[in-house]
Design a protein around this motif. Structure first.
Motif, PDB file in Angstrom:
ATOM      1  N   ASP A 196      28.829  34.814  45.040  1.00 26.30           N
ATOM      2  CA  ASP A 196      30.142  34.319  45.718  1.00 26.30           C
ATOM      3  C   ASP A 196      30.799  35.569  46.262  1.00 26.30           C
ATOM      4  N   ALA A 197      32.202  35.328  46.748  1.00 20.09           N
ATOM      5  CA  ALA A 197      32.733  36.295  47.647  1.00 20.09           C
ATOM      6  C   ALA A 197      33.141  37.498  46.737  1.00 20.09           C
ATOM      7  N   CYS A 198      33.697  37.280  45.804  1.00 21.88           N
ATOM      8  CA  CYS A 198      34.236  38.369  44.954  1.00 21.88           C
ATOM      9  C   CYS A 198      33.075  39.490  44.436  1.00 21.88           C
ATOM     10  N   SER A 199      31.821  39.036  44.276  1.00 22.51           N
ATOM     11  CA  SER A 199      30.415  39.861  43.867  1.00 22.51           C
ATOM     12  C   SER A 199      30.011  40.716  45.042  1.00 22.51           C
ATOM     13  N   SER A 200      30.587  40.340  46.283  1.00 22.29           N
ATOM     14  CA  SER A 200      30.159  41.234  47.583  1.00 22.29           C
ATOM     15  C   SER A 200      30.869  42.925  47.245  1.00 22.29           C
ATOM     16  N   VAL A 201      31.944  42.765  46.742  1.00 18.65           N
ATOM     17  CA  VAL A 201      32.546  44.040  46.564  1.00 18.65           C
ATOM     18  C   VAL A 201      31.658  44.769  45.629  1.00 18.65           C
ATOM     19  N   THR A 202      31.326  44.198  44.351  1.00 18.52           N
ATOM     20  CA  THR A 202      30.674  45.022  43.473  1.00 18.52           C
ATOM     21  C   THR A 202      29.361  45.451  43.832  1.00 18.52           C
ATOM     22  N   ARG A 203      28.627  44.428  44.703  1.00 22.81           N
ATOM     23  CA  ARG A 203      27.221  44.782  45.428  1.00 22.81           C
ATOM     24  C   ARG A 203      27.533  45.875  46.264  1.00 22.81           C
ATOM     25  N   LEU A 204      28.280  46.047  47.147  1.00 21.24           N
ATOM     26  CA  LEU A 204      28.498  47.348  48.048  1.00 21.24           C
ATOM     27  C   LEU A 204      28.745  48.478  46.958  1.00 21.24           C
ATOM     28  N   VAL A 205      29.462  48.368  46.110  1.00 20.50           N
ATOM     29  CA  VAL A 205      29.726  49.706  45.290  1.00 20.50           C
ATOM     30  C   VAL A 205      28.532  49.893  44.626  1.00 20.50           C
ATOM     31  N   ASP A 206      27.780  49.262  44.032  1.00 18.66           N
ATOM     32  CA  ASP A 206      26.493  49.519  43.618  1.00 18.66           C
ATOM     33  C   ASP A 206      25.342  50.046  44.315  1.00 18.66           C
ATOM     34  N   MET A 207      25.549  49.656  45.820  1.00 18.39           N
ATOM     35  CA  MET A 207      24.641  50.258  46.551  1.00 18.39           C
ATOM     36  C   MET A 207      24.892  51.802  46.815  1.00 18.39           C
ATOM     37  N   GLY A 208      26.135  52.061  46.386  1.00 19.59           N
ATOM     38  CA  GLY A 208      26.670  53.430  46.489  1.00 19.59           C
ATOM     39  C   GLY A 208      27.911  53.928  47.148  1.00 19.59           C
ATOM     40  N   VAL A 209      28.483  52.757  47.794  1.00 24.38           N
ATOM     41  CA  VAL A 209      29.643  53.063  48.699  1.00 24.38           C
ATOM     42  C   VAL A 209      30.793  53.418  47.907  1.00 24.38           C
ATOM     43  N   GLU A 210      31.430  54.375  47.961  1.00 27.21           N
ATOM     44  CA  GLU A 210      32.662  54.640  47.474  1.00 27.21           C
ATOM     45  C   GLU A 210      33.899  53.310  47.054  1.00 27.21           C
ATOM     46  N   PRO A 211      34.425  53.126  46.183  1.00 26.65           N
ATOM     47  CA  PRO A 211      35.135  51.831  46.197  1.00 26.65           C
ATOM     48  C   PRO A 211      36.268  52.039  47.022  1.00 26.65           C
ATOM     49  N   PHE A 212      37.018  53.376  47.451  1.00 32.77           N
ATOM     50  CA  PHE A 212      38.110  53.641  48.297  1.00 32.77           C
ATOM     51  C   PHE A 212      37.795  52.967  49.948  1.00 32.77           C
ATOM     52  N   LEU A 213      36.475  53.344  50.170  1.00 32.10           N
ATOM     53  CA  LEU A 213      35.813  53.105  51.388  1.00 32.10           C
ATOM     54  C   LEU A 213      35.824  51.398  51.693  1.00 32.10           C
ATOM     55  N   VAL A 214      35.096  50.715  50.331  1.00 32.83           N
ATOM     56  CA  VAL A 214      35.305  49.320  50.325  1.00 32.83           C
ATOM     57  C   VAL A 214      36.668  48.891  50.718  1.00 32.83           C
ATOM     58  N   SER A 215      37.558  49.284  49.794  1.00 31.00           N
ATOM     59  CA  SER A 215      38.857  48.605  49.677  1.00 31.00           C
ATOM     60  C   SER A 215      39.462  48.685  51.063  1.00 31.00           C
ATOM     61  N   THR A 216      39.181  50.005  51.929  1.00 28.89           N
ATOM     62  CA  THR A 216      39.983  50.089  53.095  1.00 28.89           C
ATOM     63  C   THR A 216      39.217  49.487  54.378  1.00 28.89           C
ATOM     64  N   SER A 217      38.079  49.133  54.198  1.00 24.08           N
ATOM     65  CA  SER A 217      37.275  48.694  55.307  1.00 24.08           C
ATOM     66  C   SER A 217      37.097  47.162  55.556  1.00 24.08           C
ATOM     67  N   ILE A 218      37.071  46.497  54.286  1.00 21.33           N
ATOM     68  CA  ILE A 218      36.840  44.997  54.276  1.00 21.33           C
ATOM     69  C   ILE A 218      37.880  44.229  54.450  1.00 21.33           C
ATOM     70  N   ILE A 219      38.201  43.176  55.391  1.00 23.23           N
ATOM     71  CA  ILE A 219      39.368  42.483  55.652  1.00 23.23           C
ATOM     72  C   ILE A 219      39.051  41.212  55.186  1.00 23.23           C
ATOM     73  N   GLY A 220      37.942  40.625  55.181  1.00 23.64           N
ATOM     74  CA  GLY A 220      37.567  39.142  54.550  1.00 23.64           C
ATOM     75  C   GLY A 220      36.141  39.061  54.296  1.00 23.64           C
ATOM     76  N   ILE A 221      36.035  38.507  53.205  1.00 26.78           N
ATOM     77  CA  ILE A 221      34.586  37.935  52.800  1.00 26.78           C
ATOM     78  C   ILE A 221      34.518  36.303  52.590  1.00 26.78           C
ATOM     79  N   ILE A 222      33.390  35.758  53.127  1.00 27.16           N
ATOM     80  CA  ILE A 222      33.333  34.156  53.271  1.00 27.16           C
ATOM     81  C   ILE A 222      31.838  33.796  52.282  1.00 27.16           C
ATOM     82  N   ALA A 223      32.048  33.018  51.370  1.00 25.79           N
ATOM     83  CA  ALA A 223      30.877  32.694  50.722  1.00 25.79           C
ATOM     84  C   ALA A 223      30.657  31.306  51.042  1.00 25.79           C
ATOM     85  N   GLN A 224      29.143  30.855  51.111  1.00 30.97           N
ATOM     86  CA  GLN A 224      29.107  29.388  51.362  1.00 30.97           C
ATOM     87  C   GLN A 224      27.751  29.045  51.182  1.00 30.97           C
TER      88      GLN A 224
END
Length: 603
Positions: free
Chosen positions: A451-479
């Motif tokens: 789902d859309a919300c799990s994409s954030v967790t996935r990026l953090v699990d890959m090793g991307v810092e949460p502050f970078l995820v929060s400042t870069s993502i503007i939208g997520i579409i799940a389909q």
């Protein structure tokens, strides 16, 4: 009126004699009390007394050269289906509204010549009570039915079926049996032996192997004709099974003799420029063909299995690609928000979903929407599924070190405005994508989550810092993709208590009509034709950024998003159920149980 009564009496006697003749020939099982066809139509309120009198008068003027039913058809007082249904009742024979061509035994098809079936509109469709059930649009043509009985060499039971249904079934069943099966029949044991199978390199040069080429070509042609998205060639111990994936479901199409396995595999691998001598390692290739004026790309994949090479071909029909967000199934408010997101100058937009859920199509449609002369768009993909005019597209080639990460680094030196990354698979690619967005680029990419919300967790699990995820993502579409219900055979349906409970509803809105799938000749008797997307869109604003920064888990983000009006995917599915686009079963099977609709929430 006395002449009309005499005509009805005479016709009744003729019908009685015909029925007795059919019973004598074992075409019907038993005799019942009969009525004149005109009387039956009259009693059923299909025609009026005036229409019946007019038809009888025309029949008398023609010297009885026309049947009463034929006259009524010419008058357009009845349809062929209505007439045949009444005639079936009159003769006490079955009436068949639709024919499932995939259920017709192949041995019956082979016994009745194609020209004979088409000329006389007859088709054996199965077995019933120890006899063969034969559909015909003219159950009164006793001579033809006698010929069919002789061809089949056993007793038959006649069923009345509209000619359009028979014609469609004949075309599909004989098309399936003729081209592919005749190619297999041409490959007798004298033509292909075990020694020849060990030397597939000579396939293209050998005249004896021409039937193999016809067989493979027929499979490709039929797959495109049937709107298949994938062709599966699956070897087993004693045979090779060919299956098509149509609207997301797999269907058995053909069984190829085991002795032809190597020849078929080698032909397909030659088309994809693969190494036909290598059978121990997986291989990937691409086939480009033109069928009926359509440019078709096939992504070819082979893997070694216990019984031989398993082959899957993904079909990409360029003419069928929808590169328009409006036609993808987005709800109006979601479409407006989507267009707002892709118009932003920088940030990351992610599209998530399982394999085959249409993520690439959504990304391409987004690029097509913003593609202008004053914007530089570059993509890095694996593979490049479709060529986009005005867009620079890079094909990933890991064999030479051209990965997503390396390609992305090179793209950043090409002064891009918009970057599309086919998929974020690892930390390196994710971090470069984040850096690209933070340095003023709009980045579009896909990622595999539920789902859309799990994409954030996935990026953090890959090793991307949460502050970078929060400042870069503007939208997520799940389909997801759900099958469209066939408009030709759908019928109104009342949702069960269990279905309503799983949806989270007490009842369906009173003004809405819910449909269920039935099946007809237009949809190959599946009840569905085509697919459409259902979506959830999560715009990331300042409040959600703070949630990601503090607790970057899917549950916390989901709760915060719902409080701000976010609607899970099942809402969009329910909307399409109410609109008559799909069915409850389809939505329940493709969406998560924890995405129940809250009672009273806007749909």
């Amino acid at each position: 009126m006395s002449e009309e009564k005499t005509e009805i009496t005479t016709s009744l006697q003729q019908r009685e004699r015909l029925r007795e003749s059919l019973i004598d020939r074992h075409l019907v099982l038993e005799s019942t009390e009969d009525l004149n066809i005109g009387e039956i139509l009259l009693r059923a309120n299909i025609i009026t007394e005036d229409q019946l009198a007019q038809a009888v008068q025309i029949q008398m003027e023609k010297g009885h050269s026309l049947r009463l039913g034929e006259v009524l058809l010419q008058m357009k007082a009845v349809t062929e289906a209505q007439l045949l249904e009444v005639l079936a009742r009159q003769l006490n024979i079955p009436f068949v509204r639709s024919i499932h061509d995939r259920e017709i035994p192949e041995e019956l098809i082979k016994k009745v010549p194609t020209r004979f079936a088409k000329k006389y509109q007859v088709l054996p469709i199965g077995y019933k009570n120890g006899a063969v059930l034969v559909s015909t649009s003219d159950p009164l043509n006793v001579t033809v039915l006698d010929d069919v009985r002789m061809l089949l060499e056993q007793a038959i039971i006649v069923a009345a079926t509209p000619s359009s249904v028979i014609t469609e079934a004949i075309n599909r069943s004989y098309d399936r049996a003729s081209t592919a099966d005749s190619a297999i029949e041409d490959l007798g044991q004298d033509v292909i032996d075990d020694q020849a199978l060990q030397e597939p390199v000579d396939l293209l040069d050998s005249e004896d192997e021409a039937p193999i080429i016809r067989l493979v070509n027929s499979l490709l042609f039929r797959a495109v004709k049937d709107r298949a998205s994938d062709i599966h060639v699956e070897p087993y111990e004693k045979e090779v099974s060919v299956r098509f994936r149509i609207d997301g479901n797999l269907y058995d199409i053909l069984k190829v003799p085991k002795r032809l396995q190597n020849s078929v595999s080698s032909r397909i691998k030659l088309l994809g420029s693969l190494n036909i001598a290598e059978k121990r390692l997986p291989q990937d290739g691409r086939i480009r063909i033109k069928i009926a004026g359509k440019d078709i790309d096939l992504r070819l994949s082979t893997i070694p299995t216990a019984h031989g090479e398993r082959i899957v071909m993904r079909i990409l029909d360029k003419s069928a690609v929808v590169l328009d967000l409006v036609n993808l199934g987005f709800e109006t408010a979601m479409l407006n928000k989507m267009e707002e997101l892709i118009s932003k100058p920088f940030g990351i937009i992610l599209v998530t979903g399982p394999t085959g859920s249409g993520k690439t199509t959504t990304l391409y449609a987004a690029l097509s929407k913003i593609n202008r002369e004053d914007i530089n768009i570059i993509t890095v993909e694996d593979p490049i599924e479709f060529q986009l005019g005005g867009v620079g597209q890079i094909q990933v080639n890991e064999k030479i070190g051209l990965t997503f990460a390396n390609g992305l680094r090179s793209i950043l030196r090409q002064d891009p405005d918009v970057i599309l990354i086919g998929e974020i698979r690892d930390r390196e690619t994710a971090e470069i994508a984040v850096q690209a967005s933070l340095t003023g680029h709009l980045v579009l990419s896909s990622i595999h989550t539920n789902d859309a919300c799990s994409s954030v967790t996935r990026l953090v699990d890959m090793g991307v810092e949460p502050f970078l995820v929060s400042t870069s993502i503007i939208g997520i579409i799940a389909q997801r993709l759900v099958r469209r219900i066939c408009e030709h055979c759908r019928e109104p349906h009342t949702a069960t208590a269990e279905q309503l409970d799983r949806l989270g509803l007490e009842k369906i809105p009173s003004q809405a009509t819910v449909y269920r799938a039935v099946g007809c000749e237009h949809c190959y008797h599946t009840g569905y034709r085509g697919r459409v997307g259902i979506y959830e869109l999560l715009p990331v604003d300042e409040e959600l950024r703070s949630v990601i920064l503090k607790t970057p888990d899917a549950v916390s983000l989901r709760k915060a998003a719902i409080a701000k009006g976010f609607r899970p995917m099942r809402y969009d599915g329910l909307r399409k159920i109410i609109q008559g686009v799909t069915t409850i079963e389809e939505v329940l099977s493709t969406t998560q149980e924890d995405s129940r609709v809250d009672e009273g929430a806007p749909i």
